[in-house]
Design a protein around this motif. Structure first.
Motif, mmCIF file in Angstrom:
data_model
loop_
_atom_site.group_PDB
_atom_site.id
_atom_site.type_symbol
_atom_site.label_atom_id
_atom_site.label_comp_id
_atom_site.label_asym_id
_atom_site.label_seq_id
_atom_site.Cartn_x
_atom_site.Cartn_y
_atom_site.Cartn_z
ATOM 1 N N UNK A 283 -83.763 71.300 -33.406
ATOM 2 C CA UNK A 283 -83.496 72.691 -33.650
ATOM 3 C C UNK A 283 -84.345 73.650 -32.751
ATOM 4 N N UNK A 284 -84.051 73.452 -31.467
ATOM 5 C CA UNK A 284 -84.758 74.239 -30.393
ATOM 6 C C UNK A 284 -83.863 75.400 -30.063
ATOM 7 N N UNK A 285 -84.751 76.295 -29.446
ATOM 8 C CA UNK A 285 -83.906 77.718 -29.165
ATOM 9 C C UNK A 285 -84.074 78.102 -27.638
ATOM 10 N N UNK A 286 -83.075 78.289 -26.921
ATOM 11 C CA UNK A 286 -82.930 78.352 -25.410
ATOM 12 C C UNK A 286 -82.345 79.801 -25.101
ATOM 13 N N UNK A 287 -82.891 80.379 -24.264
ATOM 14 C CA UNK A 287 -82.086 81.729 -23.648
ATOM 15 C C UNK A 287 -81.635 81.300 -22.198
ATOM 16 N N UNK A 288 -80.362 81.266 -22.032
ATOM 17 C CA UNK A 288 -79.785 80.651 -21.026
ATOM 18 C C UNK A 288 -79.062 81.608 -20.192
ATOM 19 N N UNK A 289 -79.076 81.558 -18.681
ATOM 20 C CA UNK A 289 -78.251 82.538 -17.980
ATOM 21 C C UNK A 289 -76.909 82.111 -18.129
ATOM 22 N N UNK A 290 -75.842 83.180 -17.932
ATOM 23 C CA UNK A 290 -74.555 83.073 -17.726
ATOM 24 C C UNK A 290 -73.904 81.866 -16.967
ATOM 25 N N UNK A 291 -74.201 81.730 -15.791
ATOM 26 C CA UNK A 291 -73.764 80.881 -14.997
ATOM 27 C C UNK A 291 -74.554 79.605 -14.913
#
Length: 381
Positions: A283-291
């Motif tokens: 249950x981790x959280x990541x903020x990823x770029x679109x590409x």
């Protein structure tokens, strides 16, 4: 024999995985979690791990590298690219990727030729002839010779001075064609401007594998960094013919570099060492770029995104992916940024209902992005 790092053999049996287990392993393969063999430790290692990383948007490509190298800043990543730990070019599907410098030429020769085969139709639309695009490549080659490095605007100016019409979309096509042919490559930005150099001068010591070896390298790197996934996904990612993709998987499998598994009954492949990674949900959280390869690396994205949310992730289905917030491997929101000299402003659009605790965790996930940019971050929902 195909074995995991713990010594268990997987040669004589096909491992059955649920979709949930496959997603857990895939997030590990994508270098978003700790891997049994360890994570790459520098830009060169990350790019080599993937083989190629989507990078048509420069800012997105920088964060794709940064989030896999915790503690590194954007300045660190830019400096690594200046040291030629990787370069950008159009190796597959006519799309810009980051690739290892030594591998750029063989990748262009193996997969880039497919995009070149479709170039005559585009030239006809633009009113260009084969002679004109070849001359433009020669002009750029001469302008950049001797260690030259020119911005996009300077490249177009050189073409114009040589009598080449670069109006409309012609300029972009001519720059693409020169790189697709292996004359030029994309080098790091100077300020906000894209730059170009000669591929032979930027990467003077190219690896020259035989064709079967090259196919095997491509398959191994793709499934190592994206698996478990299917040969169809690999074919879509590389742009290879179905026959070449099948051969690539066979070469890597015969060498013991890939293991075959069943994901909810669907034949898939992965690096056998990944089978020693934990398969329980994380249950981790990541903020990823679109590409990012997280989504762009697959034809079938059902494990990561609810089909009902795809229209929000790719509005209008135009191929422009929004940046995503990911929890436990699944997309739960999208985000946009507004960059200023003194701060970055991020706005998140949830795609599912988020309780207060989850919202706090999402907000906390931005701390790494703020450190990467070395800017204060202002957040809003």
């Amino acid at each position: 024999m195909t074995a995991g790092v713990g010594g268990r053999s997987y040669a004589d049996r096909v491992v059955e995985l649920t979709g949930g287990e496959a997603l857990t392993l895939r997030m590990t393969a994508l270098a978003l979690r700790e891997h049994p063999t360890g994570r790459p430790v520098d830009v060169a290692g990350v790019v080599e791990w993937f083989g190629a990383m989507q990078a048509q948007d420069a800012a997105s490509g920088l964060w794709s590298l940064g989030l896999r190298l915790p503690g590194r800043t954007e300045a660190d990543v830019r400096a690594a690219l200046e040291r030629r730990e990787a370069l950008r070019t159009w190796p597959m599907r006519g799309t810009v990727h980051l690739v290892p410098c030594r591998d750029a030429r063989w990748m262009l020769e193996l997969t880039g030729v497919r995009a070149l085969a479709g170039a005559p139709a585009r030239r006809a639309v633009l009113g260009l002839t084969e002679a004109e695009v070849d001359r433009a490549a020669d002009v750029l080659g001469a302008a950049l010779a001797g260690g030259g490095r020119l911005t996009r605007a300077q490249c177009l100016a050189a073409l114009t001075a040589a009598g080449v019409d670069v109006t409309g979309q012609r300029g972009y096509h001519l720059l693409w064609y020169a790189s697709q042919r292996g004359v030029t490559c994309i080098t790091p930005h100077v300020g906000t401007e894209q730059t170009f150099a000669l591929l032979d001068e930027w990467a003077p010591d190219p690896h020259r594998p035989e064709r079967d070896e090259a196919l095997g390298i491509l398959a191994r790197r793709y499934f190592r960094s994206h698996g478990p996934t299917t040969r169809r996904d690999f074919t879509g990612w590389t742009g290879l013919t179905a026959a070449d993709a099948k051969r690539a998987v066979a070469v890597a499998t015969d060498a013991g570099q890939l293991a075959r598994v069943q994901v909810d009954g669907v034949e898939s492949y992965l690096d056998p060492t990944l089978l020693d990674a934990p398969r329980l949900p994380v249950d981790d959280v990541h903020v990823l770029p679109g590409f990012d390869e997280y989504l762009l690396g697959f034809k079938d994205r059902a494990l990561m995104v609810d089909p009902a949310h795809m229209s929000a992730v790719v509005p209008g289905g135009n191929g422009v992916f929004q940046s995503t917030v990911v929890r436990g491997g699944r997309v739960i929101g999208t985000w946009k940024r507004r960059l200023a000299r003194t701060r970055v402003t991020v706005t998140v659009q949830p795609l599912v209902t988020l309780d207060p605790s989850t919202r706090q965790r999402v907000e906390a996930a931005w701390e790494g992005y703020a450190r990467f940019l070395a800017l204060p971050l202002h957040f809003s929902w």
